[in-house]
Write a protein that holds these residues in place. Structure first.
Motif, PDB file in Angstrom:
ATOM      1  N   THR A 188       7.132  27.272  58.532  1.00 49.38           N
ATOM      2  CA  THR A 188       7.073  26.847  59.935  1.00 49.38           C
ATOM      3  C   THR A 188       8.428  26.391  60.469  1.00 49.38           C
ATOM      4  OG1 THR A 188       6.421  24.618  59.223  1.00 49.38           O
ATOM      5  CG2 THR A 188       4.653  26.179  59.762  1.00 49.38           C
ATOM      6  N   SER A 189       9.461  26.462  59.649  1.00 48.83           N
ATOM      7  CA  SER A 189      10.809  26.119  60.103  1.00 48.83           C
ATOM      8  C   SER A 189      11.795  27.077  59.434  1.00 48.83           C
ATOM      9  CB  SER A 189      11.154  24.662  59.771  1.00 48.83           C
ATOM     10  OG  SER A 189      11.070  24.429  58.381  1.00 48.83           O
ATOM     11  N   THR A 190      13.059  26.973  59.830  1.00 48.30           N
ATOM     12  CA  THR A 190      14.068  27.929  59.377  1.00 48.30           C
ATOM     13  C   THR A 190      15.083  27.260  58.465  1.00 48.30           C
ATOM     14  OG1 THR A 190      13.851  29.237  61.401  1.00 48.30           O
ATOM     15  CG2 THR A 190      15.883  29.528  60.124  1.00 48.30           C
ATOM     16  N   LEU A 191      15.380  27.927  57.359  1.00 52.49           N
ATOM     17  CA  LEU A 191      16.429  27.502  56.441  1.00 52.49           C
ATOM     18  C   LEU A 191      17.693  28.289  56.777  1.00 52.49           C
ATOM     19  CD1 LEU A 191      17.412  26.012  53.863  1.00 52.49           C
ATOM     20  CD2 LEU A 191      16.596  27.977  52.554  1.00 52.49           C
ATOM     21  N   THR A 192      18.756  27.593  57.120  1.00 48.90           N
ATOM     22  CA  THR A 192      20.022  28.243  57.465  1.00 48.90           C
ATOM     23  C   THR A 192      20.982  28.146  56.295  1.00 48.90           C
ATOM     24  OG1 THR A 192      19.742  27.688  59.807  1.00 48.90           O
ATOM     25  CG2 THR A 192      21.960  28.279  59.068  1.00 48.90           C
ATOM     26  N   ALA A 201      17.986  21.351  56.015  1.00 47.97           N
ATOM     27  CA  ALA A 201      17.683  22.749  56.343  1.00 47.97           C
ATOM     28  C   ALA A 201      18.941  23.574  56.530  1.00 47.97           C
ATOM     29  CB  ALA A 201      16.821  22.820  57.605  1.00 47.97           C
ATOM     30  N   ASP A 202      20.106  22.942  56.373  1.00 42.62           N
ATOM     31  CA  ASP A 202      21.382  23.662  56.426  1.00 42.62           C
ATOM     32  C   ASP A 202      22.010  23.607  55.033  1.00 42.62           C
ATOM     33  OD1 ASP A 202      21.671  24.330  59.315  1.00 42.62           O
ATOM     34  OD2 ASP A 202      21.579  22.153  59.527  1.00 42.62           O
ATOM     35  N   GLN A 203      22.115  24.751  54.401  1.00 40.18           N
ATOM     36  CA  GLN A 203      22.594  24.834  53.032  1.00 40.18           C
ATOM     37  C   GLN A 203      23.837  25.716  52.945  1.00 40.18           C
ATOM     38  OE1 GLN A 203      21.267  23.335  50.142  1.00 40.18           O
ATOM     39  NE2 GLN A 203      19.935  22.145  51.523  1.00 40.18           N
ATOM     40  N   ASN A 214      12.041  35.651  53.676  1.00 41.88           N
ATOM     41  CA  ASN A 214      12.895  36.717  54.198  1.00 41.88           C
ATOM     42  C   ASN A 214      14.116  36.103  54.880  1.00 41.88           C
ATOM     43  OD1 ASN A 214      11.019  39.011  53.665  1.00 41.88           O
ATOM     44  ND2 ASN A 214       9.733  37.915  55.148  1.00 41.88           N
ATOM     45  N   PHE A 215      15.269  36.661  54.592  1.00 38.91           N
ATOM     46  CA  PHE A 215      16.490  36.214  55.239  1.00 38.91           C
ATOM     47  C   PHE A 215      16.974  37.269  56.229  1.00 38.91           C
ATOM     48  CE2 PHE A 215      16.546  33.176  51.844  1.00 38.91           C
ATOM     49  CZ  PHE A 215      17.184  32.071  52.398  1.00 38.91           C
ATOM     50  N   THR A 216      17.293  36.810  57.424  1.00 35.06           N
ATOM     51  CA  THR A 216      17.813  37.700  58.465  1.00 35.06           C
ATOM     52  C   THR A 216      19.250  37.326  58.783  1.00 35.06           C
ATOM     53  OG1 THR A 216      16.950  36.216  60.186  1.00 35.06           O
ATOM     54  CG2 THR A 216      15.543  38.049  59.499  1.00 35.06           C
ATOM     55  N   ASP A 217      19.972  38.277  59.357  1.00 35.78           N
ATOM     56  CA  ASP A 217      21.326  37.984  59.826  1.00 35.78           C
ATOM     57  C   ASP A 217      21.278  37.611  61.302  1.00 35.78           C
ATOM     58  OD1 ASP A 217      20.956  40.380  61.180  1.00 35.78           O
ATOM     59  OD2 ASP A 217      22.329  41.530  59.889  1.00 35.78           O
ATOM     60  N   ARG A 239      12.950  32.436  56.451  1.00 36.67           N
ATOM     61  CA  ARG A 239      11.591  32.017  56.831  1.00 36.67           C
ATOM     62  C   ARG A 239      10.616  32.638  55.844  1.00 36.67           C
ATOM     63  NH1 ARG A 239      10.875  29.764  62.199  1.00 36.67           N
ATOM     64  NH2 ARG A 239       8.658  29.732  61.671  1.00 36.67           N
ATOM     65  N   VAL A 240       9.562  31.873  55.508  1.00 38.19           N
ATOM     66  CA  VAL A 240       8.535  32.359  54.599  1.00 38.19           C
ATOM     67  C   VAL A 240       7.418  33.007  55.400  1.00 38.19           C
ATOM     68  CG1 VAL A 240       6.797  31.703  52.893  1.00 38.19           C
ATOM     69  CG2 VAL A 240       9.070  30.657  52.824  1.00 38.19           C
ATOM     70  N   SER A 241       7.075  34.231  55.021  1.00 39.11           N
ATOM     71  CA  SER A 241       5.985  34.963  55.658  1.00 39.11           C
ATOM     72  C   SER A 241       5.290  35.796  54.593  1.00 39.11           C
ATOM     73  CB  SER A 241       6.517  35.878  56.769  1.00 39.11           C
ATOM     74  OG  SER A 241       5.476  36.646  57.332  1.00 39.11           O
TER      75      SER A 241
END
Length: 399
Positions: free
Chosen positions: A255-259, A336-338, A281-284, A274-276
């Motif tokens: 439900t949130s985004t890992l950057t 959430a920022d790594q 899945n990681f997007t650019d 994001r988990v689905s």
């Protein structure tokens, strides 16, 4: 920049191929290189032990790909052909310094390991695929009851990279150093006073099987603590040891985004996780999916492999390295920022890599190689110089 072998029974060849590729990215033009063919390595024995010390300089020539060993003069000797079953390797032992003394040897340009053992020589064998190194997570390994450790290094035209490593095990303590071209000395790897016993005491006091990582000899001598990945293999740690934390991470990022910003010198290169459907899945920046990760198990987390494999590329590998560090240090839920590069926030969750936590906590400078990608955020115990004048290995007290 180093050979980082998470399975020491394997040949050095595969790891060296990766090291060669990494070093080629940053190596200076050969005409500009000022690193001699060998440099001095001074080994100082401050262990306080009366046992004889044996040294080994074992590795692979990056220029030829040959595996072998170096003698005290830095002369390289290729291993002979091995067999199946494995055959004994030539005796590559170099007599080390007695307690309170130092000894200087020469190390040549290759990538490998400097082993040292107390009391008796190590057993090395050769298969048709190369050198079989000590693998003491196997109770039948002939080196199981020997007190020993090793440092990893690469020496080439780009300089020297020398580390203190605990990726496979925490054992007899030592520190590494390099005298730079300007005459100054960089060192790392020293424990705090009482730190050696402090790590073992902390493991014994940690619920959940962590004390089972400790191996002792029949005479009661504490030999080492295995890394948690090897602890999974031996059954000391349950396979589910990281499940709770991993499940919470997967829930959060549904439900949130890992950057992930994997390159410190490229702040504009970001990937978004994001988990689905149970997959992260990681997007650019364009929204295109660039790589995906199945939910990792403890072995993938501790070994930074399998479901967290990190190929030597520009996308999946750097993202995986960052995830691996975040899982081991338990920072993925708090930031959430790594990568999270603030050690004050590491290992704060109840579910974490306690082995890494205790080792870092007992290091004089806080630096260690307690898991494969502990260099994320520069937390590793590594010295490097492009014009090394001399290297140092100091055997510290077992206290």
């Amino acid at each position: 920049m180093l050979v980082r072998l998470t399975r020491p029974a394997l040949s050095l060849a595969a790891a060296t191929a990766l090291v060669g590729a990494l070093l080629a990215l940053g190596a200076p033009d050969r005409a500009e290189a000022a690193v001699p063919d060998t440099i001095a390595l001074t080994v100082t024995n401050n262990s306080g032990r009366a046992d004889p010390v044996y040294l080994y300089d074992i590795g692979t020539q990056l220029s030829t790909g040959q595996q072998g060993w170096a003698d005290a003069n830095g002369t390289f000797h290729a291993w002979p052909a091995g067999g199946n079953p494995p055959t004994p390797a030539p005796d590559a032992a170099i007599p080390g310094p007695a307690a309170g003394q130092s000894k200087t040897i020469r190390i040549p340009k290759f990538s490998g390991r400097i082993y040292f053992s107390y009391g008796q020589k190590l057993v090395f064998k050769l298969t048709t695929g190369g050198l079989v190194q000590p693998a003491v997570q196997n109770p039948s390994d002939p080196n199981r009851d020997i007190l020993f450790n090793w440092s990893e290094y690469t020496l080439n035209d780009g300089g020297l990279w020398l580390n203190s490593t605990q990726v496979d095990m925490f054992s007899v303590p030592y520190a590494v150093g390099v005298r730079r071209a300007d005459g100054g000395v960089n060192t790392t790897g020293h424990l705090k006073p009482g730190g050696y016993n402090g790590v073992f005491d902390a493991l014994r006091g940690q619920a959940g099987g962590w004390g089972g990582l400790i191996q002792t000899r029949s005479d009661g001598t504490v030999l080492r603590a295995l890394s948690p990945g090897h602890g999974l293999e031996s059954g000391a740690l349950p396979a589910s040891v990281m499940d709770d934390y991993v499940n919470r991470v997967w829930t959060k990022y549904a439900t949130s985004t890992l950057t992930v910003t994997p390159f410190g010198d490229q702040p504009g290169t970001k990937f978004y996780g994001r988990v689905s459907g149970g997959v992260m899945n990681f997007t650019d920046g364009s929204g295109a999916v660039v790589t995906s990760f199945q939910k990792p198990d403890a072995d993938s987390v501790f070994g930074c492999h399998k479901l967290l494999d990190a190929p030597n590329d520009a996308v999946r590998g750097p993202i995986s390295r960052t995830l691996c560090a975040g899982f081991n240090r338990s920072t993925l839920l708090t930031n959430a920022d790594q990568p999270d590069n603030n050690p004050a926030g590491f290992y704060q969750d109840g579910v974490t890599n306690h082995y890494a936590r205790f080792i870092h906590g007992q290091m004089a400078d806080g630096k260690a190689y307690a898991f494969a990608f502990d260099d994320v955020g520069n937390q590793e115990s590594l010295v490097h110089d492009g014009g090394p004048q001399e290297a140092y290995l100091t055997l510290d007290p077992l206290s």
